[in-house]
Design a protein around this motif. Structure first.
Motif, PDB file in Angstrom:
ATOM      1  N   LYS A  25       0.824  -1.206   0.000  1.00  0.00           N
ATOM      2  CA  LYS A  25       0.000   0.000   0.000  1.00  0.00           C
ATOM      3  C   LYS A  25       0.868   1.271   0.000  1.00  0.00           C
ATOM      4  O   LYS A  25       1.818   1.370   0.768  1.00  0.00           O
ATOM      5  CB  LYS A  25      -0.917  -0.007   1.217  1.00  0.00           C
ATOM      6  CG  LYS A  25      -2.042   0.991   1.106  1.00  0.00           C
ATOM      7  CD  LYS A  25      -2.864   1.054   2.363  1.00  0.00           C
ATOM      8  CE  LYS A  25      -3.799  -0.127   2.514  1.00  0.00           C
ATOM      9  NZ  LYS A  25      -4.535  -0.042   3.813  1.00  0.00           N
ATOM     10  N   HIS A  26       0.510   2.198  -0.864  1.00  0.00           N
ATOM     11  CA  HIS A  26       1.287   3.434  -0.994  1.00  0.00           C
ATOM     12  C   HIS A  26       0.421   4.535  -1.609  1.00  0.00           C
ATOM     13  O   HIS A  26      -0.685   4.277  -2.083  1.00  0.00           O
ATOM     14  CB  HIS A  26       2.511   3.193  -1.899  1.00  0.00           C
ATOM     15  CG  HIS A  26       2.140   2.858  -3.313  1.00  0.00           C
ATOM     16  ND1 HIS A  26       1.746   1.583  -3.692  1.00  0.00           N
ATOM     17  CD2 HIS A  26       2.070   3.618  -4.439  1.00  0.00           C
ATOM     18  CE1 HIS A  26       1.461   1.585  -4.984  1.00  0.00           C
ATOM     19  NE2 HIS A  26       1.645   2.810  -5.462  1.00  0.00           N
ATOM     20  N   LEU A  27       0.951   5.743  -1.585  1.00  0.00           N
ATOM     21  CA  LEU A  27       0.377   6.867  -2.324  1.00  0.00           C
ATOM     22  C   LEU A  27       1.335   7.198  -3.458  1.00  0.00           C
ATOM     23  O   LEU A  27       2.541   7.031  -3.304  1.00  0.00           O
ATOM     24  CB  LEU A  27       0.255   8.101  -1.410  1.00  0.00           C
ATOM     25  CG  LEU A  27      -0.897   8.150  -0.414  1.00  0.00           C
ATOM     26  CD1 LEU A  27      -0.674   9.301   0.559  1.00  0.00           C
ATOM     27  CD2 LEU A  27      -2.234   8.326  -1.130  1.00  0.00           C
ATOM     28  N   ASP A  28       0.807   7.715  -4.564  1.00  0.00           N
ATOM     29  CA  ASP A  28       1.696   8.070  -5.676  1.00  0.00           C
ATOM     30  C   ASP A  28       2.270   9.481  -5.530  1.00  0.00           C
ATOM     31  O   ASP A  28       3.204   9.843  -6.248  1.00  0.00           O
ATOM     32  CB  ASP A  28       0.944   7.973  -7.006  1.00  0.00           C
ATOM     33  CG  ASP A  28       0.728   6.523  -7.419  1.00  0.00           C
ATOM     34  OD1 ASP A  28       1.345   5.627  -6.824  1.00  0.00           O
ATOM     35  OD2 ASP A  28      -0.079   6.292  -8.344  1.00  0.00           O
ATOM     36  N   ALA A  29       1.691  10.278  -4.632  1.00  0.00           N
ATOM     37  CA  ALA A  29       2.188  11.640  -4.399  1.00  0.00           C
ATOM     38  C   ALA A  29       1.840  12.032  -2.967  1.00  0.00           C
ATOM     39  O   ALA A  29       0.883  11.513  -2.404  1.00  0.00           O
ATOM     40  CB  ALA A  29       1.555  12.614  -5.374  1.00  0.00           C
ATOM     41  N   PRO A  58      -4.769   5.856  -1.114  1.00  0.00           N
ATOM     42  CA  PRO A  58      -3.822   4.770  -0.861  1.00  0.00           C
ATOM     43  C   PRO A  58      -4.268   3.552  -1.678  1.00  0.00           C
ATOM     44  O   PRO A  58      -5.475   3.315  -1.815  1.00  0.00           O
ATOM     45  CB  PRO A  58      -3.986   4.491   0.645  1.00  0.00           C
ATOM     46  CG  PRO A  58      -4.734   5.648   1.204  1.00  0.00           C
ATOM     47  CD  PRO A  58      -5.546   6.218   0.081  1.00  0.00           C
ATOM     48  N   HIS A  59      -3.309   2.851  -2.250  1.00  0.00           N
ATOM     49  CA  HIS A  59      -3.668   1.689  -3.069  1.00  0.00           C
ATOM     50  C   HIS A  59      -2.549   0.676  -3.032  1.00  0.00           C
ATOM     51  O   HIS A  59      -1.408   0.999  -2.682  1.00  0.00           O
ATOM     52  CB  HIS A  59      -3.960   2.126  -4.514  1.00  0.00           C
ATOM     53  CG  HIS A  59      -2.838   2.880  -5.171  1.00  0.00           C
ATOM     54  ND1 HIS A  59      -2.567   4.203  -4.885  1.00  0.00           N
ATOM     55  CD2 HIS A  59      -1.893   2.502  -6.074  1.00  0.00           C
ATOM     56  CE1 HIS A  59      -1.522   4.605  -5.591  1.00  0.00           C
ATOM     57  NE2 HIS A  59      -1.083   3.577  -6.319  1.00  0.00           N
ATOM     58  N   GLU A  60      -2.893  -0.553  -3.348  1.00  0.00           N
ATOM     59  CA  GLU A  60      -1.877  -1.600  -3.384  1.00  0.00           C
ATOM     60  C   GLU A  60      -2.213  -2.601  -4.477  1.00  0.00           C
ATOM     61  O   GLU A  60      -3.353  -2.679  -4.929  1.00  0.00           O
ATOM     62  CB  GLU A  60      -1.783  -2.313  -2.035  1.00  0.00           C
ATOM     63  CG  GLU A  60      -2.981  -3.163  -1.694  1.00  0.00           C
ATOM     64  CD  GLU A  60      -2.826  -3.798  -0.311  1.00  0.00           C
ATOM     65  OE1 GLU A  60      -3.153  -3.113   0.687  1.00  0.00           O
ATOM     66  OE2 GLU A  60      -2.391  -4.965  -0.240  1.00  0.00           O
TER      67      GLU A  60
END
Ligand code: OGA
Ligand code: MN
Length: 210
Positions: A121-125, A187-189
């Motif tokens: 899981k992360h954010l792109d910005a 947030p997405h993974e």
């Protein structure tokens, strides 16, 4: 050439981005172009796909814990890449006309997730870290290139709400599907893929002063 269909797509997209912050579209690129992109990725020699980093290239182990995909950046080096970038350029200009997002450019890469690969899981910005001096990712796009994706194949994109309290969407990476979302917001993974999972990820960015 900008057709009425494309204008309708832009209207729909702009409305969804304002309302929801994201949009999932079934096959929308010209189908011949999608096929050519798929073919180009199949023809790419293995050594043209590199282990992807997360901005700290030196820490190989950390990268591996977070993401396991391999990528190849687009440079427009082939007619196929150029046609894709042209299509995205029309999207960029059309969205700017409607939403004043100040989208300045677009960067993108092929991505290949081998069996067992994932992206945690992360954010792109990052809202608070972004400096007006630096180009910032505003809109993320992912175009999926997997034929006959089956429920047991895993590799879904999981999209969570702003404050990461609920799952908004489980997106199977079906051939030709395109997802577009606000980079700072969701947030997405990528769930563990059980077979090779291929895509093109890209980001519309604002202009940095540097
Ligand atoms: C990325 C990413 C999602 C996907 O490359 O930053 O989140 O579904 N990709 O491939
Ligand atoms: Mn991402």
């Amino acid at each position: 050439m900008i057709t009425d269909d494309f204008e309708a797509l832009l209207d729909d997209l702009a409305e969804a981005l304002v309302r929801d912050g994201y949009r999932i579209l079934p096959l929308h690129l010209p189908s011949g172009l999608t096929d050519r992109l798929w073919q180009e990725l199949q023809d790419l020699p293995d050594n043209e796909l590199k282990v992807a980093g997360i901005g700290r290239q030196d820490d190989f182990q950390l990268n591996r814990d977070i993401r396991r995909d391999k990528i190849h950046w687009f440079t427009g080096e082939t007619a196929t890449q150029q046609d894709f970038l042209d299509w995205m350029e029309q999207l960029r200009a059309g969205l700017n006309r409607r939403l004043f997002l100040g989208l300045f450019d677009y960067e993108s890469h092929f991505a290949s997730y081998g069996p067992g690969a994932f992206y945690k899981k992360h954010l792109d910005a990052f809202k608070n870290l972004s400096s007006p001096l630096q180009a910032n990712r505003v809109l993320s796009t992912v175009l999926y290139l997997n034929r006959d994706w089956q429920p047991g194949d895993g590799g879904e994109l999981l999209l969570f709400n702003d404050d990461d309290t609920c799952l908004l969407e489980t997106v199977t990476p079906d051939y030709g599907k395109l997802i577009i979302f606000l980079s700072e917001r969701f947030p997405h993974e990528v769930a563990v893929a059980r077979r090779e999972r291929q895509s093109i990820a890209g980001w519309f960015r604002t202009q940095g002063a540097l």
